[in-house]
Design an enzyme around this catalytic site. Sequence first.
Site, PDB file in Angstrom:
ATOM      1  N   CYS A 112       0.810  -1.223   0.000  1.00 49.66           N
ATOM      2  CA  CYS A 112       0.000   0.000   0.000  1.00 49.66           C
ATOM      3  C   CYS A 112       0.843   1.273   0.000  1.00 49.66           C
ATOM      4  O   CYS A 112       0.319   2.365  -0.239  1.00 49.66           O
ATOM      5  CB  CYS A 112      -0.952  -0.003   1.190  1.00 49.66           C
ATOM      6  N   HIS A 258      -3.374   6.672   2.384  1.00 52.44           N
ATOM      7  CA  HIS A 258      -3.835   5.362   1.933  1.00 52.44           C
ATOM      8  C   HIS A 258      -5.253   5.152   2.477  1.00 52.44           C
ATOM      9  O   HIS A 258      -5.526   5.405   3.660  1.00 52.44           O
ATOM     10  CB  HIS A 258      -2.874   4.293   2.450  1.00 52.44           C
ATOM     11  N   ASN A 288     -10.231  -0.502  -0.152  1.00 55.08           N
ATOM     12  CA  ASN A 288      -8.768  -0.489  -0.087  1.00 55.08           C
ATOM     13  C   ASN A 288      -8.221  -1.133  -1.360  1.00 55.08           C
ATOM     14  O   ASN A 288      -8.427  -2.320  -1.587  1.00 55.08           O
ATOM     15  CB  ASN A 288      -8.346  -1.277   1.167  1.00 55.08           C
TER      16      ASN A 288
HETATM   17  O1  UT7 Z   1      -3.974  -1.753   3.491  1.00 50.42           O
HETATM   18  C1  UT7 Z   1      -3.009  -2.169   4.387  1.00 50.42           C
HETATM   19  C2  UT7 Z   1      -3.218  -1.669   5.739  1.00 50.42           C
HETATM   20  N1  UT7 Z   1      -4.383  -2.274   6.341  1.00 50.42           N
HETATM   21  C3  UT7 Z   1      -5.060  -1.635   7.265  1.00 50.42           C
HETATM   22  O2  UT7 Z   1      -4.737  -0.515   7.580  1.00 50.42           O
HETATM   23  C4  UT7 Z   1      -6.201  -2.345   7.962  1.00 50.42           C
HETATM   24  C5  UT7 Z   1      -6.084  -2.173   9.466  1.00 50.42           C
HETATM   25  N2  UT7 Z   1      -7.128  -2.857  10.215  1.00 50.42           N
HETATM   26  C6  UT7 Z   1      -8.432  -2.451  10.174  1.00 50.42           C
HETATM   27  O3  UT7 Z   1      -8.798  -1.537   9.471  1.00 50.42           O
HETATM   28  C7  UT7 Z   1      -9.410  -3.126  11.097  1.00 50.42           C
HETATM   29  O4  UT7 Z   1      -8.701  -3.901  12.033  1.00 50.42           O
HETATM   30  C8  UT7 Z   1     -10.433  -4.037  10.360  1.00 50.42           C
HETATM   31  C9  UT7 Z   1     -11.401  -3.182   9.558  1.00 50.42           C
HETATM   32  C10 UT7 Z   1      -9.721  -5.013   9.458  1.00 50.42           C
HETATM   33  C11 UT7 Z   1     -11.253  -4.799  11.407  1.00 50.42           C
HETATM   34  O5  UT7 Z   1     -11.905  -3.885  12.285  1.00 50.42           O
HETATM   35  P1  UT7 Z   1     -11.785  -4.089  13.853  1.00 50.42           P
HETATM   36  O6  UT7 Z   1     -12.598  -3.044  14.496  1.00 50.42           O
HETATM   37  O7  UT7 Z   1     -10.320  -4.136  14.209  1.00 50.42           O
HETATM   38  O8  UT7 Z   1     -12.494  -5.478  14.069  1.00 50.42           O
HETATM   39  P2  UT7 Z   1     -11.895  -6.786  14.744  1.00 50.42           P
HETATM   40  O9  UT7 Z   1     -10.962  -7.478  13.826  1.00 50.42           O
HETATM   41  O10 UT7 Z   1     -11.430  -6.444  16.109  1.00 50.42           O
HETATM   42  O11 UT7 Z   1     -13.220  -7.678  14.882  1.00 50.42           O
HETATM   43  C12 UT7 Z   1     -14.300  -7.277  15.736  1.00 50.42           C
HETATM   44  C13 UT7 Z   1     -15.438  -8.261  15.556  1.00 50.42           C
HETATM   45  C14 UT7 Z   1     -14.990  -9.717  15.611  1.00 50.42           C
HETATM   46  O12 UT7 Z   1     -15.996 -10.440  16.284  1.00 50.42           O
HETATM   47  P3  UT7 Z   1     -15.815 -10.843  17.830  1.00 50.42           P
HETATM   48  O13 UT7 Z   1     -14.544 -11.653  17.906  1.00 50.42           O
HETATM   49  O14 UT7 Z   1     -15.711  -9.550  18.572  1.00 50.42           O
HETATM   50  O15 UT7 Z   1     -17.074 -11.612  18.116  1.00 50.42           O
HETATM   51  C15 UT7 Z   1     -14.954 -10.155  14.182  1.00 50.42           C
HETATM   52  O16 UT7 Z   1     -15.180 -11.531  14.009  1.00 50.42           O
HETATM   53  O17 UT7 Z   1     -16.025  -8.092  14.263  1.00 50.42           O
HETATM   54  C16 UT7 Z   1     -16.099  -9.370  13.605  1.00 50.42           C
HETATM   55  N3  UT7 Z   1     -15.994  -9.146  12.179  1.00 50.42           N
HETATM   56  C17 UT7 Z   1     -17.042  -8.876  11.401  1.00 50.42           C
HETATM   57  N4  UT7 Z   1     -18.358  -8.786  11.674  1.00 50.42           N
HETATM   58  C18 UT7 Z   1     -19.181  -8.494  10.639  1.00 50.42           C
HETATM   59  C19 UT7 Z   1     -14.856  -9.123  11.421  1.00 50.42           C
HETATM   60  N5  UT7 Z   1     -15.170  -8.849  10.149  1.00 50.42           N
HETATM   61  C20 UT7 Z   1     -16.522  -8.694  10.102  1.00 50.42           C
HETATM   62  C21 UT7 Z   1     -17.432  -8.397   9.073  1.00 50.42           C
HETATM   63  N6  UT7 Z   1     -18.740  -8.299   9.383  1.00 50.42           N
HETATM   64  N7  UT7 Z   1     -17.029  -8.186   7.805  1.00 50.42           N
END
Ligand code: UT7
Length: 331
Positions: A112, A258, A288
């Site tokens: 990225c 980004h 993204n």
């Molecule tokens: O491009 C390269 C650089 N990349 C980035 O900058 C990405 C950085 N990371 C992020 O933007 C975020 O971490 C994400 C958008 C990928 C995820 O968001 P988050 O707030 O960190 O969510 P999380 O991974 O902590 O997950 C929270 C909950 C989980 O459920 P539990 O364990 O709390 O029950 C996940 O299973 O959300 C769940 N979850 C979803 N629920 C509905 C994960 N993906 C989804 C989804 N829909 N698509």
Amino acid sequence: MVGVKILGAGKFVPDIIATNDDFAKIVDTNDEWITTRTGIKKRHIANGEPTWYLGAMAAKAAVKNSGVEPEDIGLIIVTTITNDYSTPSISCIIQRELGVKGSMAIDVNCACSGFVYGFDMAKRYLQTDDNLKYALVVSAEELSKITDYTDRSTCVLFGDGAAAVVLEKCENSIYSAYLGADGTGAKFLLAKSYDSHTPFSNDEVKVEDDMPKRDNNCLYQDGRVVYKFATKTLPLACEKSCEMLGITPNDIDCIIPHQANKRIIETAAKNLSLPLERFFLNLEEYGNTSSASVPLALCDAIDTGAIKRGDKVCLVGFGAGLTYGSVIFEY
Ligand code: UT7
């Protein structure tokens, strides 16, 4: 100070649009989760066109907008993590499509951060090679090729697209670049390539590696770790490139980051004590797109008048590697 001038920019995105509701039909997710956690609403997805095609279409648009004759382009840099071929390079194929002959053609894989790295490389070539008149920097990505559409935690994030700029050297301008990488974070964001194999031995050499074991070539991300890295790195990279010019982030007219996640950009804005309006966002429309995200946003910022000639613009990338980088230039 020697800077760089954007003579023309262009973009190309494929026709298919996948909305959050479309994802709710294939994985356990919903529009509310995706919107509040990421800000993304749609992504464009290729339907059989190769990555080079997206890049070539964007490059042609940029060259046309620049008014530069293709044969006067002496350097083509293409950034991608989704090349169609291991060899030849995508930059050679895009050179072929543009009808440019004899230019340098270089591929860059910095995920990225790719466009920011490519932009800075082009500036350095333009500055040091008096025979080089114009450089073309293209970022083209088809993340749909390496997206696991059964994994809700990653598939909703990514899209396809390409964007390009034609650059020339600019005397009496401003320019700074702060680029870097932290390979100890390689394990947090990856897509696996080929395994080693030989017909001459049955004894596989085992090498210890702390990368997560993967049984496919799709993107894997430890979202929370990368999120932390991103919220720290975005403001830091911006501050560092400002420091080099003796200015503060408040002196920048437009920051083009980004487009990974709206929350990351909101946090960065807060940490830099800047209003969110100072950042250009279009992730709602494209998701993204890895290295294509910064130039796609740059193109839209130009097209919508969000940046004007003479503005101080800061581009900031961060992603797999882990890599990061920011450049400041005068548009
Ligand atoms: O491009 C390269 C650089 N990349 C980035 O900058 C990405 C950085 N990371 C992020 O933007 C975020 O971490 C994400 C958008 C990928 C995820 O968001 P988050 O707030 O960190 O969510 P999380 O991974 O902590 O997950 C929270 C909950 C989980 O459920 P539990 O364990 O709390 O029950 C996940 O299973 O959300 C769940 N979850 C979803 N629920 C509905 C994960 N993906 C989804 C989804 N829909 N698509």
